[in-house]
Design a protein around this motif. Sequence first.
Motif, short mmCIF file in Angstrom:
data_model
loop_
_atom_site.label_atom_id
_atom_site.label_comp_id
_atom_site.label_asym_id
_atom_site.label_seq_id
_atom_site.Cartn_x
_atom_site.Cartn_y
_atom_site.Cartn_z
N LEU A 154 -11.99 30.35 -62.98
CA LEU A 154 -11.16 29.18 -62.38
C LEU A 154 -11.93 28.28 -61.24
CD1 LEU A 154 -7.81 31.26 -61.69
CD2 LEU A 154 -8.12 29.27 -63.24
N TYR B 180 -14.29 26.27 -63.45
CA TYR B 180 -13.66 25.50 -64.25
C TYR B 180 -13.06 24.28 -63.58
CZ TYR B 180 -10.33 23.61 -67.64
OH TYR B 180 -9.54 22.71 -68.36
N ILE B 181 -12.44 24.74 -62.21
CA ILE B 181 -11.70 23.51 -61.59
C ILE B 181 -12.71 22.85 -60.53
CG2 ILE B 181 -10.02 23.18 -59.80
CD1 ILE B 181 -8.80 23.89 -62.55
N SER C 155 -7.52 20.89 -63.17
CA SER C 155 -8.60 20.66 -63.91
C SER C 155 -8.74 19.25 -64.38
CB SER C 155 -8.41 21.70 -65.09
OG SER C 155 -7.07 21.34 -65.93
N SER C 156 -9.89 18.77 -64.70
CA SER C 156 -10.23 17.32 -65.12
C SER C 156 -8.77 16.57 -66.02
CB SER C 156 -11.66 17.27 -65.80
OG SER C 156 -12.53 17.49 -64.75
N GLY D 86 -4.42 23.71 -63.16
CA GLY D 86 -4.84 23.78 -61.82
C GLY D 86 -4.78 25.24 -61.37
N TYR D 87 -5.02 25.50 -60.01
CA TYR D 87 -4.83 26.57 -59.48
C TYR D 87 -4.95 26.59 -58.07
CZ TYR D 87 -9.50 28.42 -58.02
OH TYR D 87 -10.80 28.73 -57.44
#
Length: 163
Positions: A42, A45-46, A105-106, A85-86
């Motif tokens: 995460l 990635y984010i 995330s994008s 997202g996170y």
Amino acid sequence: MTAVTTYYLEMNSPSELIEKTNSKGLNLLEVRVDQFEFNRFLYQYIGGPWEWTDKLSLPDDEWKQYVENPNLRTWVAYFDGAIAGYFELLATDDGDTEIAYFGLSSPFIGRGFGGYLLSEAIKCAWQMPSTRRVFVHTCTLDHESALRNYQARGLKIYKEETE
């Protein structure tokens, strides 16, 4: 080299939250099983587009220790089964709860999810035992709307640094 400004924001009462309630179909789940590999994923990635690099070189045992901290809690936002997202919340013994990491995330940036996700992060932070203050920091390397989103939810700048 470009100067980077870091903004430190805080909220001292749950009544200061300016909540955005429309989830637009976003589903939020708390991660209840510690899996440091998932948190690392995460984070990469984010945070990749925003140059989150401070933890990338940590060895597995340090990631494991970080994620297994009983004061750390992680939530993931999904949209139609995809990670949107996170956020991670890290409580301290003195009553502070930090929004340690927060992002979309994008593919989900600009779709109106940020205000709702941040509202949920702040609400979850206030629900953690003994929270007396919620705080976060952001910088000019983050998305251009990050600071505005934090302020729109009621967080106030208490310190600013430029390097």
